[in-house]
Write an enzyme that holds these catalytic residues in place. Sequence first.
Site, short mmCIF file in Angstrom:
data_model
loop_
_atom_site.label_atom_id
_atom_site.label_comp_id
_atom_site.label_asym_id
_atom_site.label_seq_id
_atom_site.Cartn_x
_atom_site.Cartn_y
_atom_site.Cartn_z
N ASP A 1 0.93 -1.21 -0.02
CA ASP A 1 -0.05 -0.12 0.07
C ASP A 1 0.89 1.05 -0.16
O ASP A 1 2.08 1.04 0.31
CB ASP A 1 -0.70 -0.13 1.12
CG ASP A 1 -1.81 1.06 1.34
OD1 ASP A 1 -2.38 1.52 0.23
OD2 ASP A 1 -1.97 1.73 2.51
N LEU A 2 0.29 2.60 -0.43
CA LEU A 2 1.15 3.46 -0.44
C LEU A 2 1.26 4.41 0.72
O LEU A 2 2.11 4.55 1.56
CB LEU A 2 0.84 4.29 -1.63
CG LEU A 2 1.73 5.76 -1.89
CD1 LEU A 2 3.22 5.30 -2.13
CD2 LEU A 2 1.16 6.52 -3.12
N ASP A 3 0.02 4.90 1.01
CA ASP A 3 -0.06 5.96 2.12
C ASP A 3 0.16 5.32 3.41
O ASP A 3 -0.60 4.26 3.90
CB ASP A 3 -1.57 6.65 2.15
CG ASP A 3 -1.66 7.51 0.90
OD1 ASP A 3 -0.57 7.80 0.33
OD2 ASP A 3 -2.68 7.94 0.73
N THR B 1 1.03 10.78 3.29
CA THR B 1 0.54 11.78 2.49
C THR B 1 -0.69 12.07 3.36
O THR B 1 -1.56 13.29 3.12
CB THR B 1 0.00 11.31 1.11
OG1 THR B 1 -0.70 10.24 1.13
CG2 THR B 1 1.39 11.15 0.20
N LYS C 1 -10.10 8.05 7.42
CA LYS C 1 -8.92 6.80 7.05
C LYS C 1 -9.82 5.72 6.12
O LYS C 1 -10.31 5.07 6.44
CB LYS C 1 -8.30 6.38 8.39
CG LYS C 1 -7.49 7.51 8.91
CD LYS C 1 -6.50 6.91 9.81
CE LYS C 1 -5.45 8.13 10.05
NZ LYS C 1 -4.67 7.80 11.34
N GLY C 2 -8.88 5.58 5.07
CA GLY C 2 -9.35 4.45 4.35
C GLY C 2 -10.66 4.50 3.27
O GLY C 2 -11.00 3.51 3.17
N ARG D 1 -13.03 9.11 -1.76
CA ARG D 1 -13.13 10.71 -1.68
C ARG D 1 -14.56 11.21 -1.30
O ARG D 1 -14.76 12.01 -0.60
CB ARG D 1 -12.60 11.23 -2.78
CG ARG D 1 -12.17 12.70 -2.82
CD ARG D 1 -11.86 13.20 -4.10
NE ARG D 1 -10.72 12.48 -4.59
CZ ARG D 1 -10.37 12.72 -6.04
NH1 ARG D 1 -10.84 13.13 -6.97
NH2 ARG D 1 -9.24 11.95 -6.03
N SER E 1 -2.69 0.60 -4.40
CA SER E 1 -3.15 1.54 -3.83
C SER E 1 -4.44 2.17 -4.33
O SER E 1 -4.75 2.16 -5.50
CB SER E 1 -1.92 2.70 -3.62
OG SER E 1 -2.72 4.08 -3.21
N ALA E 2 -5.40 2.45 -3.48
CA ALA E 2 -6.49 3.01 -3.84
C ALA E 2 -6.34 4.53 -4.51
O ALA E 2 -7.28 5.19 -5.09
CB ALA E 2 -7.72 3.09 -2.73
N SER E 3 -5.15 5.19 -4.23
CA SER E 3 -4.87 6.49 -4.66
C SER E 3 -4.83 6.71 -6.27
O SER E 3 -4.31 5.84 -6.78
CB SER E 3 -3.56 6.99 -4.20
OG SER E 3 -3.04 8.32 -4.34
N ASN F 1 -3.63 9.18 -7.20
CA ASN F 1 -2.21 10.13 -7.27
C ASN F 1 -1.04 9.20 -7.17
O ASN F 1 -0.04 9.83 -7.02
CB ASN F 1 -2.48 11.16 -6.46
CG ASN F 1 -3.77 12.30 -6.79
OD1 ASN F 1 -3.69 12.81 -7.63
ND2 ASN F 1 -4.47 12.11 -5.85
N LYS G 1 -10.99 -1.65 -1.07
CA LYS G 1 -10.58 -2.57 0.14
C LYS G 1 -11.82 -2.22 1.22
O LYS G 1 -12.23 -1.33 1.34
CB LYS G 1 -9.33 -2.07 0.66
CG LYS G 1 -8.08 -2.26 -0.30
CD LYS G 1 -7.00 -1.61 0.39
CE LYS G 1 -5.90 -1.31 -0.67
NZ LYS G 1 -4.64 -0.45 -0.06
N GLU H 1 0.47 -3.44 4.69
CA GLU H 1 -0.81 -2.49 4.71
C GLU H 1 -0.79 -1.80 6.30
O GLU H 1 -0.35 -2.54 7.25
CB GLU H 1 -2.00 -3.50 4.78
CG GLU H 1 -2.64 -3.39 3.40
CD GLU H 1 -3.51 -1.91 3.08
OE1 GLU H 1 -3.59 -1.20 4.10
OE2 GLU H 1 -3.90 -1.74 2.06
N ASP H 2 -1.43 -0.56 6.29
CA ASP H 2 -1.57 0.06 7.40
C ASP H 2 -2.97 0.19 7.92
O ASP H 2 -3.22 0.80 8.96
CB ASP H 2 -0.76 1.53 7.31
CG ASP H 2 -1.53 2.42 6.53
OD1 ASP H 2 -2.16 1.89 5.51
OD2 ASP H 2 -1.77 3.43 6.87
#
Length: 217
Positions: free
Chosen positions: A10-12, A18, A46-47, A50, A115-117, A119, A146, A170-171
Amino acid sequence: MGQIKACLFDLDGVIVDTAKYHYIAWRELAAELGFEFTEEDNERLKGVSRMTSLNILLEIGGVTLSDEDKLKLAEKKNENYRTFILKMQPDEILDGAEAFLKELKAKGIRIALGSASKNAMTILDRLQLTHLFEAIIDGTKVSEAKPDPEVFLKGAEALNVKPDECVVFEDAEAGVEAALAGNMKCIGIGSPDVLGKANMVIDGLHQMSFEKLMELN
Protein backbone atom coordinates in the site's frame (compact mmCIF):
# COMPACT_ATOMS: atom_id res chain seq x y z
CA MET A 1 0.78 -21.48 1.14
CA GLY A 2 3.22 -20.98 -1.72
CA GLN A 3 6.82 -19.86 -1.45
CA ILE A 4 7.06 -16.06 -1.16
CA LYS A 5 7.82 -14.60 -4.60
CA ALA A 6 6.28 -11.12 -4.41
CA CYS A 7 5.55 -8.21 -2.08
CA LEU A 8 2.64 -5.83 -2.62
CA PHE A 9 2.71 -2.46 -0.90
CA ASP A 10 0.00 0.00 0.00
CA LEU A 11 1.27 3.57 -0.44
CA ASP A 12 -0.13 5.92 2.20
CA GLY A 13 1.15 5.08 5.69
CA VAL A 14 3.47 2.36 4.38
CA ILE A 15 5.93 4.04 1.99
CA VAL A 16 5.00 7.68 2.54
CA ASP A 17 2.70 9.62 4.84
CA THR A 18 0.41 11.75 2.70
CA ALA A 19 -2.34 11.72 5.33
CA LYS A 20 -1.26 15.14 6.58
CA TYR A 21 -1.80 16.63 3.11
CA HIS A 22 -5.25 15.07 2.84
CA TYR A 23 -6.09 16.53 6.24
CA ILE A 24 -4.90 20.04 5.35
CA ALA A 25 -6.88 19.94 2.07
CA TRP A 26 -10.07 18.81 3.85
CA ARG A 27 -9.55 21.38 6.62
CA GLU A 28 -9.20 24.19 4.05
CA LEU A 29 -12.43 23.07 2.39
CA ALA A 30 -14.28 23.05 5.73
CA ALA A 31 -12.97 26.55 6.53
CA GLU A 32 -14.33 27.82 3.22
CA LEU A 33 -17.70 26.30 4.11
CA GLY A 34 -17.55 28.06 7.48
CA PHE A 35 -16.78 25.34 10.03
CA GLU A 36 -13.83 23.72 11.74
CA PHE A 37 -12.58 20.25 10.80
CA THR A 38 -10.37 18.75 13.51
CA GLU A 39 -7.74 16.00 13.49
CA GLU A 40 -10.18 13.92 15.53
CA ASP A 41 -12.82 14.37 12.79
CA ASN A 42 -10.18 13.38 10.25
CA GLU A 43 -9.81 9.92 11.85
CA ARG A 44 -13.22 9.07 10.38
CA LEU A 45 -11.87 9.54 6.84
CA LYS A 46 -9.08 6.95 7.05
CA GLY A 47 -9.25 4.41 4.23
CA VAL A 48 -12.51 5.92 2.94
CA SER A 49 -13.20 7.04 -0.66
CA ARG A 50 -13.14 10.72 -1.61
CA MET A 51 -16.92 11.12 -2.00
CA THR A 52 -17.69 9.26 1.24
CA SER A 53 -15.10 11.45 2.98
CA LEU A 54 -16.82 14.57 1.63
CA ASN A 55 -20.21 13.34 2.87
CA ILE A 56 -18.74 12.79 6.37
CA LEU A 57 -17.19 16.28 6.29
CA LEU A 58 -20.50 17.89 5.25
CA GLU A 59 -22.34 15.94 7.95
CA ILE A 60 -19.88 17.26 10.57
CA GLY A 61 -20.49 20.82 9.36
CA GLY A 62 -24.25 20.34 9.04
CA VAL A 63 -24.03 21.37 5.36
CA THR A 64 -26.42 20.03 2.70
CA LEU A 65 -25.44 20.30 -0.97
CA SER A 66 -26.60 19.05 -4.37
CA ASP A 67 -24.71 16.17 -6.00
CA GLU A 68 -23.35 18.60 -8.58
CA ASP A 69 -21.92 20.91 -5.88
CA LYS A 70 -20.48 17.90 -4.06
CA LEU A 71 -18.58 16.83 -7.18
CA LYS A 72 -17.18 20.34 -7.58
CA LEU A 73 -16.03 20.37 -3.94
CA ALA A 74 -14.46 16.90 -4.18
CA GLU A 75 -12.56 18.08 -7.26
CA LYS A 76 -11.46 21.24 -5.48
CA LYS A 77 -10.19 19.21 -2.53
CA ASN A 78 -8.22 16.98 -4.89
CA GLU A 79 -6.67 20.01 -6.61
CA ASN A 80 -5.62 21.41 -3.21
CA TYR A 81 -4.15 18.03 -2.27
CA ARG A 82 -2.28 17.76 -5.58
CA THR A 83 -0.61 21.16 -5.04
CA PHE A 84 0.91 19.69 -1.87
CA ILE A 85 2.04 16.37 -3.36
CA LEU A 86 3.57 18.07 -6.40
CA LYS A 87 6.05 19.66 -3.97
CA MET A 88 6.94 16.39 -2.21
CA GLN A 89 10.62 15.46 -1.90
CA PRO A 90 12.38 12.08 -1.60
CA ASP A 91 13.20 12.87 2.05
CA GLU A 92 9.49 12.30 2.80
CA ILE A 93 9.84 8.55 2.18
CA LEU A 94 9.10 6.76 5.47
CA ASP A 95 12.09 5.45 7.38
CA GLY A 96 13.46 2.17 5.98
CA ALA A 97 11.05 1.93 3.02
CA GLU A 98 13.54 2.58 0.20
CA ALA A 99 16.24 0.34 1.72
CA PHE A 100 13.77 -2.54 2.13
CA LEU A 101 12.46 -2.19 -1.46
CA LYS A 102 16.04 -2.25 -2.77
CA GLU A 103 16.89 -5.31 -0.63
CA LEU A 104 13.84 -7.18 -1.99
CA LYS A 105 14.78 -6.30 -5.56
CA ALA A 106 18.36 -7.51 -4.99
CA LYS A 107 16.99 -10.82 -3.66
CA GLY A 108 14.77 -11.34 -6.71
CA ILE A 109 11.45 -10.68 -4.97
CA ARG A 110 8.88 -9.09 -7.32
CA ILE A 111 7.40 -5.76 -6.18
CA ALA A 112 4.03 -4.13 -6.90
CA LEU A 113 2.04 -1.23 -5.52
CA GLY A 114 -1.60 -1.76 -4.49
CA SER A 115 -3.13 1.59 -3.63
CA ALA A 116 -6.59 3.15 -3.89
CA SER A 117 -4.94 6.52 -4.56
CA LYS A 118 -5.48 7.96 -8.03
CA ASN A 119 -2.38 10.08 -7.40
CA ALA A 120 -0.05 7.12 -6.74
CA MET A 121 2.05 7.59 -9.89
CA THR A 122 2.58 11.29 -9.15
CA ILE A 123 3.69 10.51 -5.60
CA LEU A 124 6.09 7.70 -6.63
CA ASP A 125 7.59 9.95 -9.31
CA ARG A 126 8.12 12.78 -6.79
CA LEU A 127 9.76 10.33 -4.36
CA GLN A 128 11.89 8.88 -7.19
CA LEU A 129 10.74 5.34 -6.35
CA THR A 130 8.82 4.42 -9.52
CA HIS A 131 11.71 2.32 -10.92
CA LEU A 132 11.53 -0.07 -7.95
CA PHE A 133 7.99 -1.24 -8.80
CA GLU A 134 7.33 -3.75 -11.57
CA ALA A 135 3.59 -3.11 -11.44
CA ILE A 136 1.54 -0.20 -10.15
CA ILE A 137 -2.13 -0.91 -9.46
CA ASP A 138 -3.78 2.31 -8.32
CA GLY A 139 -7.21 3.90 -8.09
CA THR A 140 -7.36 4.35 -11.86
CA LYS A 141 -7.20 0.58 -12.43
CA VAL A 142 -9.66 -0.80 -9.88
CA SER A 143 -13.41 -0.48 -9.34
CA GLU A 144 -13.73 -2.16 -5.93
CA ALA A 145 -12.42 -0.59 -2.71
CA LYS A 146 -10.64 -2.52 0.04
CA PRO A 147 -11.61 -4.78 1.88
CA ASP A 148 -12.36 -6.18 -1.59
CA PRO A 149 -9.10 -7.88 -2.66
CA GLU A 150 -9.29 -6.63 -6.29
CA VAL A 151 -6.29 -4.25 -6.05
CA PHE A 152 -3.99 -6.99 -4.69
CA LEU A 153 -5.28 -9.73 -7.00
CA LYS A 154 -4.58 -7.45 -9.98
CA GLY A 155 -1.09 -6.83 -8.55
CA ALA A 156 -0.40 -10.58 -8.34
CA GLU A 157 -1.73 -11.03 -11.87
CA ALA A 158 0.48 -8.20 -13.21
CA LEU A 159 3.54 -9.84 -11.60
CA ASN A 160 2.46 -13.27 -12.89
CA VAL A 161 2.52 -14.85 -9.43
CA LYS A 162 -0.15 -16.74 -7.49
CA PRO A 163 -1.95 -14.94 -4.64
CA ASP A 164 -0.55 -17.38 -2.06
CA GLU A 165 2.99 -16.43 -3.15
CA CYS A 166 2.39 -12.78 -2.16
CA VAL A 167 2.90 -10.80 1.05
CA VAL A 168 0.97 -7.54 1.42
CA PHE A 169 2.15 -4.56 3.51
CA GLU A 170 -0.80 -2.52 4.85
CA ASP A 171 -1.50 0.10 7.52
CA ALA A 172 -5.32 -0.06 7.45
CA GLU A 173 -7.69 -2.71 8.78
CA ALA A 174 -9.61 -2.80 5.47
CA GLY A 175 -6.32 -3.41 3.66
CA VAL A 176 -5.39 -6.32 5.93
CA GLU A 177 -8.83 -7.82 5.34
CA ALA A 178 -8.40 -7.35 1.57
CA ALA A 179 -5.06 -9.19 1.61
CA LEU A 180 -6.43 -12.12 3.62
CA ALA A 181 -9.56 -12.27 1.42
CA GLY A 182 -7.22 -12.57 -1.57
CA ASN A 183 -5.49 -15.60 0.03
CA MET A 184 -2.30 -13.61 0.69
CA LYS A 185 -0.17 -13.20 3.77
CA CYS A 186 -0.17 -9.75 5.33
CA ILE A 187 2.22 -7.66 7.40
CA GLY A 188 0.47 -4.83 9.22
CA ILE A 189 2.19 -1.50 9.85
CA GLY A 190 0.87 0.22 12.93
CA SER A 191 -1.06 -0.88 15.99
CA PRO A 192 -1.60 -4.59 16.78
CA ASP A 193 -4.96 -3.54 18.31
CA VAL A 194 -6.19 -2.44 14.89
CA LEU A 195 -4.22 -4.80 12.63
CA GLY A 196 -4.39 -7.94 14.78
CA LYS A 197 -5.63 -10.10 11.89
CA ALA A 198 -2.31 -9.65 10.03
CA ASN A 199 0.30 -12.45 10.10
CA MET A 200 2.81 -10.03 11.64
CA VAL A 201 2.58 -6.42 12.87
CA ILE A 202 5.51 -3.95 12.82
CA ASP A 203 5.95 -0.22 13.45
CA GLY A 204 7.36 0.51 10.02
CA LEU A 205 9.46 -0.85 7.15
CA HIS A 206 12.64 0.11 9.07
CA GLN A 207 11.90 -3.04 11.10
CA MET A 208 11.74 -5.26 8.01
CA SER A 209 14.41 -7.32 6.29
CA PHE A 210 14.49 -10.12 3.72
CA GLU A 211 15.22 -12.59 6.54
CA LYS A 212 12.21 -11.43 8.54
CA LEU A 213 10.03 -11.73 5.44
CA MET A 214 11.17 -15.31 4.93
CA GLU A 215 9.94 -16.20 8.44
CA LEU A 216 6.43 -16.15 6.90
CA ASN A 217 7.30 -19.02 4.54
